[in-house]
Scaffold this active site. Structure first.
Site, mmCIF file in Angstrom:
data_model
loop_
_atom_site.group_PDB
_atom_site.id
_atom_site.type_symbol
_atom_site.label_atom_id
_atom_site.label_comp_id
_atom_site.label_asym_id
_atom_site.label_seq_id
_atom_site.Cartn_x
_atom_site.Cartn_y
_atom_site.Cartn_z
ATOM 1 N N GLU A 167 -3.197 -8.910 2.343
ATOM 2 C CA GLU A 167 -2.702 -7.994 2.459
ATOM 3 C C GLU A 167 -1.569 -7.751 1.210
ATOM 4 O OE1 GLU A 167 -2.799 -4.325 5.329
ATOM 5 O OE2 GLU A 167 -1.395 -6.252 6.047
ATOM 6 N N ASN A 217 -7.441 -2.729 1.631
ATOM 7 C CA ASN A 217 -7.408 -1.575 1.588
ATOM 8 C C ASN A 217 -5.704 -1.541 0.891
ATOM 9 O OD1 ASN A 217 -9.292 -1.180 2.589
ATOM 10 N ND2 ASN A 217 -8.461 -0.431 4.882
ATOM 11 N N ARG A 240 -4.919 -7.158 15.939
ATOM 12 C CA ARG A 240 -4.225 -7.394 15.115
ATOM 13 C C ARG A 240 -2.455 -6.507 15.875
ATOM 14 N NH1 ARG A 240 -4.611 -3.754 10.372
ATOM 15 N NH2 ARG A 240 -3.911 -2.263 11.466
ATOM 16 N N ARG A 266 -7.402 -2.966 15.441
ATOM 17 C CA ARG A 266 -5.751 -2.065 14.736
ATOM 18 C C ARG A 266 -4.997 -1.025 16.642
ATOM 19 N NH1 ARG A 266 -9.577 0.056 10.748
ATOM 20 N NH2 ARG A 266 -8.486 -0.236 9.138
ATOM 21 N N ARG A 303 -2.278 4.286 -1.805
ATOM 22 C CA ARG A 303 -3.553 4.144 -0.976
ATOM 23 C C ARG A 303 -4.046 6.106 -0.478
ATOM 24 N NH1 ARG A 303 -4.438 0.473 4.488
ATOM 25 N NH2 ARG A 303 -5.720 1.584 4.868
ATOM 26 N N HIS A 316 -4.261 7.182 8.702
ATOM 27 C CA HIS A 316 -4.024 6.982 10.311
ATOM 28 C C HIS A 316 -5.102 8.378 10.774
ATOM 29 C CE1 HIS A 316 -2.604 3.109 11.038
ATOM 30 N NE2 HIS A 316 -3.604 2.817 10.822
HETATM 31 C C1 PEP Z 1 -6.333 -3.509 5.322
HETATM 32 O O1 PEP Z 1 -4.926 -3.284 4.594
HETATM 33 O O2 PEP Z 1 -7.022 -3.249 4.531
HETATM 34 C C2 PEP Z 1 -6.344 -3.154 6.346
HETATM 35 C C3 PEP Z 1 -7.977 -3.673 7.091
HETATM 36 O O3 PEP Z 1 -5.247 -3.212 7.606
HETATM 37 P P1 PEP Z 1 -5.435 -1.119 7.126
HETATM 38 O O4 PEP Z 1 -6.275 -0.402 6.857
HETATM 39 O O5 PEP Z 1 -5.059 -0.711 8.781
HETATM 40 O O6 PEP Z 1 -3.634 -0.893 6.823
HETATM 41 MG MG MG Z 2 -3.237 -2.863 5.879
#
Ligand code: PEP
Ligand code: MG
Length: 759
Positions: A619, A642, A519, A483, A653, A377
């Site tokens: 996810e 992601n 979301r 988000r 990640r 973030h």
């Molecule tokens: C993802 O996980 O691809 C997603 C869009 O959510 P975030 O990047 O906020 O975890």
């Molecule tokens: Mg995500």
């Protein structure tokens, strides 16, 4: 089959990318090139491997490194464009493969090279765009030794080398250009640092080193104004309040949701009689104002930092920050350095998302984080604010002194300390060119279509309200992912239902009837609340995050859902999306909470949306096997690639150390995506992709090929993505996707991607 075809070329590529890393630690391009030819000759079992570099000045190719040829020929063999086979490769920018090199009429024999024993010859150009960089050549004593696979492998190597050599050239330039041998060793060893790009962009500015957060000055500084008076202290407090108000004003223009939030703690401390009076008492007792400020700040810091509560620990940063501001103003009064110096490149060990907001208010040009640990973030916020961000595992960067000129090329993660004028000019030219391309806003059209006229819908990922305007200017068709965690992350307490209502309403109003997908809170994991007193988890990414967190904190969840439903009372399209759903049961439970909230609002007679769509952010790979059933129940889906990749491959990640295992092109990822999309489309449900893959030109053809017709992306990528889509046909995309999912190895997939120029 040629023995060469059995070689594991993937390993070779891997080694070469390792070599590029090795380059960054070295100041010697010759050494790097020599290591490269050694690795390549070993992998291809070639008797000879040589690299020739093209000299701009003389317009000649010069032998720079070799195994197999006479090492004494390095630096001596030179050839013009078109001269010999190597010169021909460079001139035509085409590979040459010969069963026997000497039989080609263009072959030129160089006596000093001792190359008369070698028959097979293969050479490929090293180029960047149309820029000629050099040639890499391999030779073997046997006739017809090199096969098609070798050509491919050598091409891939040349592509990797192009970037590395360009870096090396810049590096040499730095060494030659600076000429200041008297500069400190630190600068010498840090002239070129390779990091990882987290937010693309370019910045050139004086450095501002933040030690442990903002506290370094406080701990390190000596008393620069020993003779100050109580009036100086009053002046400094007055100035500090003024500056904070101005900063706050600037922040609120850029970041609506953070208005009046970020500096609340500062104002509270300034208004705290205890804090001010304690300092005054020390000054009256004869202590200098700056020493008194330091002393009381240290006292507060020791109290706060001994607390086990993360919320209290966060206050340490606020006190450090505030004390530094007061100290700077005291110095200013004493004729010392000016207070805020905007427009810096900040180098720090790590930062909170709220720190990034503060820095944005100070108009920071770029950020370099040196401890390697970055929450995604921090990157997402920096991206939203368009602040280039590089993560470099080089803590020595913190030893640079403030005001050292630093150039960040965050497109590829390069950092240049004290760059020469030539390097700066080069980057500025490139930057200008890129800006014009990036801001082709006028060329963006209302609708996006493939070459064969199939519409593709482009929605925006919104992280901060301030991005809505850009999204609108870029003609997005709605919001595919809002988000919601940022208002939670940038402050010191949970926002109330009313505050959230105001924020969400803003999104609906700005989108004016277009799709809005909100979301629900995706907290925990890497997005940690500084004020939450939840105990630390050993594996936060596998812990109580996202939908699990909200289902465990029903109050917080219901407040958020009510705020969304109320904000969307007049909207035609209210889409509520649950993150990290792992089972149908979990989705049903979450959906039930929406129903409960609708009932509550009806009972309270508050205007609200009665028929929101409930969707799933796909996810977790656990959904794949049950996707047919899940598809029946949710109203819409979006794939968060992601996290999908992170959980499918068990790769954090945010962990730089395992980033090479984060492979969007892994066959299981691609097949998993294809399978999910097919099931959802078969059930006639709406599906989009909102992870990073959605804006990556290498993956867009695949996504269209498996049936995706809606992409949700950061608005700044809109022009580029629209352009990429307009050059594709669905038939092509489908055949490409088909080819990809038929591959069962990474190697195979990379080969297919490369054959289309998409890797
Ligand atoms: C993802 O996980 O691809 C997603 C869009 O959510 P975030 O990047 O906020 O975890
Ligand atoms: Mg995500």
């Amino acid at each position: 089959m040629n023995r060469r075809d059995d070689l594991n070329h993937f390993n070779l590529l891997y080694d070469i990318s390792e070599l590029s890393t090795l380059l960054t630690g070295s100041e010697n391009i010759e050494h790097f090139l020599q290591r490269t030819v050694e690795v390549v000759s070993r992998h291809l079992h070639a008797d000879v491997c040589s690299i020739y570099l093209f000299e701009d000045r003389s317009q000649e190719l010069v032998l720079k490194a070799t195994v197999g040829l006479n090492p004494g020929a390095v630096g001596k063999i030179r050839m013009k464009l078109g001269e010999g086979l190597v010169g021909t490769v460079m001139e035509r920018l085409q590979a040459i493969r010969e069963e026997s090199g000497s039989r080609n009429p263009r072959f030129k024999y160089f006596e000093e090279a001792d190359e008369d024993r070698f028959e097979s010859f293969l050479a490929v150009p090293i180029q960047r765009g149309v820029e000629k960089i050099g040639v890499i050549a391999v030779q073997h004593e046997k006739v017809d030794y090199f096969g098609e696979m070798d050509v491919m492998a050598l091409r891939a190597i040349a592509a990797q080398l192009a970037g590395a050599i360009e870096n090396a050239r810049l590096l040499m330039e730095i060494l030659r250009g600076s000429g200041k041998r008297s500069e400190t060793d630190i600068i010498e060893s840090l002239k070129f640092v390779k990091g990882k790009s987290a937010v693309e962009g370019y910045a050139y500015a004086p450095s501002n080193i933040l030690g442990k957060k903002y506290g370094r000055l406080l701990i390190d500084d000596h008393d620069s104004n020993p003779g100050g008076t109580i009036d100086d202290f009053h002046y400094a407090i007055h100035k500090t309040i003024e500056q904070l108000q101005e900063l706050q004003e600037r922040v609120s223009q850029r970041l609506l949701e953070s208005a009046s939030l970020i500096f609340t703690a500062h104002f509270m401390i300034l208004k705290d009689e205890n804090f001010i009076n304690k300092i005054k008492a020390l000054i009256i007792d004869g202590m200098s104002p700056s020493e008194a400020v330091r002393s009381i700040a240290r006292y507060y810091i020791s109290i706060f930092s001994s607390s086990s509560h993360a919320y209290m620990q966060e206050k340490v940063i606020d006190i450090e920050d505030l004390a530094n501001r007061i100290l700077k103003n005291l110095r200013k009064k004493a004729g010392g350095e000016p207070t805020l110096q905007p427009g810096r490149i900040v180098i720090a060990p790590d930062l909170y998302p709220s720190d990034v907001l503060k820095l944005a208010a100070e108009n920071v040009k770029g950020i370099i984080l040196v401890s390697g640990g970055v929450t995604s973030h921090v990157s997402i916020i920096a991206r939203s604010l368009q602040i280039p961000l590089i993560i470099a595992d080089r803590p020595e960067l913190l030893n640079l002194s403030d005001d050292t000129p630093v150039l960040m090329d965050a497109d590829i993660g390069n950092i240049y300390v004290c760059p020469s004028e030539k390097i700066v000019r080069q980057f500025e030219d490139r930057n200008k060119a890129e800006k014009t391309i990036q801001y082709m806003m006028d060329s963006v059209t209302e609708t996006t279509r493939t070459k064969d006229d199939t519409p593709v819908h482009l929605l925006a990922n919104i992280n901060l309200l301030s991005e809505l305007r850009l999204a609108r200017d870029l003609k997005v068709e709605g919001v595919g992912l809002y988000r919601t965690e940022f208002p939670f992350l940038i402050r010191s307490y949970f926002p109330s239902e009313e505050e959230q209502f105001v924020i969400y309403k803003h999104v609906f109003d700005e989108m004016n009837g277009k799709i809005v997908t909100i979301r629900t809170l995706d907290l925990a994991g890497d997005k940690i609340l500084p004020y939450s007193n939840a105990p630390m988890e050993a594996n936060p990414q596998l812990g109580l995050r996202s939908i699990r967190f909200t289902m465990h904190n029903r109050d917080i969840f219901e407040q958020q859902l009510r705020a969304i439903l109320r904000a969307g009372a007049d909207s035609r399209s209210v889409r509520i999306m649950f993150p990290l759903i792992s089972s149908l049961d979990e989705f049903r439970d979450a959906k039930q909470v929406i129903m409960d909230c609708i009932n509550q609002l009806s009972r309270l007679n508050l205007p609200h949306c009665k028929t929101p769509s409930a969707g799933i952010l796909v996810e977790l790979p656990s959904l794949i096997e049950i996707i047919d059933d899940v598809a029946m129940e949710a109203d819409f889906f979006s794939i968060g690639t992601n996290d999908f990749i992170q959980y499918m491959l068990a790769v954090d990640r945010t962990n730089e150390k395992v980033s090479r295992y984060y492979q969007p092109y892994h066959p299981s990822v691609l097949r998993g995506l294809a399978r999910v999309v097919k099931s959802i489309l078969d059930k006639g449900k709406d599906i989009s992709v909102c992870g990073e893959m959605a804006h990556e030109s290498g993956y867009i053809p695949f996504l269209l090929g498996i049936g995706i017709r809606t992409l949700s992306l950061d608005p700044q990528f809109m022009p580029l993505v629209q352009q990429v889509i307009s050059e594709l046909t669905i038939a092509d995309a489908e055949s490409y996707a088909g080819e990809l999912v038929a591959q069962s190895t990474l190697d195979g997939i990379l080969r297919v991607m490369k054959s289309r120029g998409l890797q």
